[in-house]
Design a protein around this motif. Structure first.
Motif, short mmCIF file in Angstrom:
data_model
loop_
_atom_site.label_atom_id
_atom_site.label_comp_id
_atom_site.label_asym_id
_atom_site.label_seq_id
_atom_site.Cartn_x
_atom_site.Cartn_y
_atom_site.Cartn_z
N HIS A 191 48.55 -18.53 29.16
CA HIS A 191 47.19 -17.63 28.53
C HIS A 191 45.72 -18.74 28.72
CE1 HIS A 191 51.48 -16.20 25.66
NE2 HIS A 191 50.05 -14.92 26.32
N ALA A 192 46.39 -20.05 28.67
CA ALA A 192 45.24 -20.62 29.39
C ALA A 192 44.26 -20.45 30.47
CB ALA A 192 46.03 -22.23 28.92
N ARG A 193 45.31 -19.72 31.58
CA ARG A 193 44.61 -19.66 32.37
C ARG A 193 43.66 -18.65 32.30
NH1 ARG A 193 48.98 -22.26 34.63
NH2 ARG A 193 50.40 -20.64 34.37
N LEU A 194 44.14 -17.31 32.09
CA LEU A 194 43.37 -16.11 31.45
C LEU A 194 42.24 -16.42 31.05
CD1 LEU A 194 43.35 -13.19 31.99
CD2 LEU A 194 44.24 -13.48 29.34
N ALA A 195 42.15 -17.20 30.10
CA ALA A 195 41.03 -17.57 29.27
C ALA A 195 39.70 -18.20 29.90
CB ALA A 195 40.93 -18.21 28.11
N VAL A 196 40.17 -19.90 30.60
CA VAL A 196 39.69 -20.53 31.65
C VAL A 196 39.30 -19.50 32.95
CG1 VAL A 196 39.98 -22.12 33.27
CG2 VAL A 196 41.25 -22.49 30.83
N GLY A 197 40.13 -18.53 32.74
CA GLY A 197 39.76 -17.88 34.40
C GLY A 197 38.51 -16.65 33.68
N ALA A 198 38.03 -16.50 32.95
CA ALA A 198 37.39 -15.23 32.62
C ALA A 198 35.88 -16.82 32.24
CB ALA A 198 37.54 -14.46 31.09
N ALA A 199 36.22 -17.56 31.42
CA ALA A 199 35.18 -18.02 31.04
C ALA A 199 34.69 -18.45 32.35
CB ALA A 199 35.50 -19.17 30.17
N SER A 200 35.41 -19.54 32.98
CA SER A 200 35.33 -20.34 34.28
C SER A 200 33.42 -18.80 35.45
CB SER A 200 36.35 -20.72 34.63
OG SER A 200 36.32 -20.31 35.88
N SER A 201 34.20 -18.06 35.35
CA SER A 201 33.65 -17.02 36.60
C SER A 201 32.08 -16.53 35.66
CB SER A 201 34.76 -15.86 36.55
OG SER A 201 36.20 -15.99 36.90
N LEU A 202 32.61 -16.48 34.28
CA LEU A 202 31.08 -16.35 33.42
C LEU A 202 30.24 -17.34 33.85
CD1 LEU A 202 29.67 -15.10 31.51
CD2 LEU A 202 30.32 -15.17 29.78
N CYS A 203 30.40 -18.95 34.07
CA CYS A 203 29.99 -19.30 33.96
C CYS A 203 29.49 -20.21 35.22
CB CYS A 203 30.21 -20.87 33.21
SG CYS A 203 31.07 -20.94 31.26
N LEU A 204 29.88 -19.86 36.47
CA LEU A 204 29.80 -20.01 37.37
C LEU A 204 29.26 -18.62 37.66
CD1 LEU A 204 29.98 -21.34 39.93
CD2 LEU A 204 31.63 -19.48 41.06
N PHE A 205 28.68 -17.40 37.38
CA PHE A 205 27.56 -16.93 37.69
C PHE A 205 25.87 -17.41 36.89
CE2 PHE A 205 25.74 -12.86 35.77
CZ PHE A 205 24.76 -12.20 36.89
N LEU A 206 26.48 -17.43 35.78
CA LEU A 206 24.99 -18.05 35.43
C LEU A 206 24.52 -19.40 36.01
CD1 LEU A 206 26.59 -17.57 31.30
CD2 LEU A 206 24.84 -16.29 32.67
N VAL A 207 25.46 -20.03 36.49
CA VAL A 207 24.72 -21.55 37.38
C VAL A 207 24.40 -21.02 38.29
CG1 VAL A 207 25.25 -23.92 37.76
CG2 VAL A 207 26.30 -22.74 36.01
N GLU A 208 24.90 -20.02 38.80
CA GLU A 208 24.18 -19.21 40.13
C GLU A 208 22.84 -19.27 40.32
OE1 GLU A 208 28.11 -19.94 43.01
OE2 GLU A 208 27.80 -18.23 42.47
N THR A 209 22.88 -18.03 39.00
CA THR A 209 21.68 -17.01 39.16
C THR A 209 21.32 -17.90 38.51
OG1 THR A 209 23.44 -15.14 38.54
CG2 THR A 209 21.06 -15.08 37.51
N PHE A 210 20.80 -18.64 37.53
CA PHE A 210 20.14 -20.20 37.12
C PHE A 210 19.38 -20.62 38.11
CE2 PHE A 210 18.18 -24.14 35.97
CZ PHE A 210 18.05 -24.26 34.68
N GLU A 211 20.20 -21.03 38.89
CA GLU A 211 19.75 -22.20 40.56
C GLU A 211 18.72 -21.35 40.98
OE1 GLU A 211 23.32 -23.99 41.67
OE2 GLU A 211 23.17 -25.35 40.26
N LYS A 212 19.69 -20.32 41.57
CA LYS A 212 18.60 -18.99 42.68
C LYS A 212 17.30 -18.92 41.62
CE LYS A 212 18.76 -14.73 44.83
NZ LYS A 212 19.86 -13.75 45.26
N HIS A 213 17.49 -18.13 39.85
CA HIS A 213 16.25 -17.70 39.27
C HIS A 213 15.06 -18.83 39.70
CE1 HIS A 213 14.60 -15.62 36.38
NE2 HIS A 213 13.52 -17.15 36.31
N ASP A 214 15.74 -20.30 39.34
CA ASP A 214 14.51 -21.30 39.62
C ASP A 214 14.02 -21.34 40.59
OD1 ASP A 214 13.76 -23.88 37.90
OD2 ASP A 214 14.44 -24.38 39.80
N LEU A 215 14.72 -21.67 42.31
CA LEU A 215 14.01 -22.03 43.03
C LEU A 215 13.16 -20.87 43.36
CD1 LEU A 215 17.22 -22.44 44.38
CD2 LEU A 215 15.49 -25.16 43.80
N SER A 216 13.56 -19.50 42.80
CA SER A 216 12.51 -18.68 43.45
C SER A 216 11.16 -18.15 43.08
CB SER A 216 12.90 -16.76 42.82
OG SER A 216 13.12 -16.93 42.37
#
Length: 274
Positions: A248-273
């Motif tokens: 159950h924890a892996r399911l929650a962590v997997g969903a949360a970490s995928s969301l956070c990775l998308f936000l961080v990568e988008t933020f970095e690309k957004h900032d650099l552009s």
């Protein structure tokens, strides 16, 4: 946290080789919840240590006991201490664990690919523009608890979302709303990244799918917040809430970490552009 015979054998020798006399050794293990009677002289310190480590095996106290038995207090010589850590690490890896040195404190965490999540590992490589120290501390909290305390991992995953979204909002020159829910924070951070669903042009290709996906991102945070409220470490819940397992924890962590990775990568690309 559960370990195998090889790791227990190494820990027995480590405890014995600290040179602790009988009384201090008994007191050491009793400080982690055991209730052994204090005697002046043990028949065999190795036999006692073996029994004590087995009693701690599978408990939430085991990681801290490992940290303390390998502390510089017991091993003042750096080379010898490191040798003991390296030897124990070899045995722990067989069981799916690894010792990591966090500023002098030893933390036992699941090996990559076993208790953690690929997105979490990738998150560690990001965050130059995000509060990296905060990011790493949140990830460590998750890695430590996924297997040992699933409820705590769910709470830590929710806090990871909150930490990253708030940092994105603040770095965009805005203020997060007070007492904003995780889903509201996700929506606000998406808006800062020009990804708010209502900002997607009606003429954009696949507009419906794009909007549904963006809405789903907010729903991840909302559902995780609900799950944390029911079973997680907040709201007075026990860290060993019934019904929760590492899966159950892996399911929650997997969903949360995928969301956070998308936000961080988008933020970095957004900032650099800019």
């Amino acid at each position: 946290m559960k370990i195998g015979e090889a790791a227990i054998s190494h820990l027995v020798e480590i405890a014995y080789n600290t040179g602790m006399s009988s009384g201090p050794m008994i007191a050491f293990f009793n400080s982690f919840g055991l209730n052994n009677p204090v005697v002046h002289m043990l028949d065999s310190k190795r036999r006692f240590a073996n029994q004590a480590w087995r009693e701690l095996n599978g408990s939430s106290e085991l990681p801290e006991a490992i940290n303390q038995i390998l502390s510089p207090h017991h091993w003042p010589q750096d080379d010898e201490r490191q040798r003991q850590i390296d030897n124990l690490n070899k045995a722990l890896r067989i069981d799916g664990w690894v010792i990591e040195d966090n500023l002098g404190r030893l933390e036992v965490t699941p090996r990559s690919g076993l208790g953690g999540d690929a997105a979490l590992r990738r998150l560690k490589d990001h965050g130059d523009l995000i509060n990296h120290e905060n990011l790493i501390s949140r990830i460590r909290a998750i890695e430590k608890s996924v297997e040992a305390s699933p409820a705590d991992a769910i709470g830590a995953a929710k806090e990871l979302i909150e930490a990253i979204t708030k940092d994105i909002i603040e770095k965009a020159g805005q203020e997060p709303a007070k007492r904003a829910s995780p889903s509201e924070l996700v929506k606000h951070s998406l808006k800062c990244l020009d990804l708010a669903s209502d900002k997607i042009s009606d003429r954009a290709r696949g507009v419906a799918a794009i909007r549904s996906t963006l809405t789903a991102l907010s729903n991840i945070a909302h559902q995780l917040d609900e799950l944390r409220g029911l079973y997680g470490s907040g709201h007075g819940r026990s860290s060993t809430s019934r019904g929760l397992e590492p899966r159950h924890a892996r399911l929650a962590v997997g969903a949360a970490s995928s969301l956070c990775l998308f936000l961080v990568e988008t933020f970095e690309k957004h900032d650099l552009s800019k």
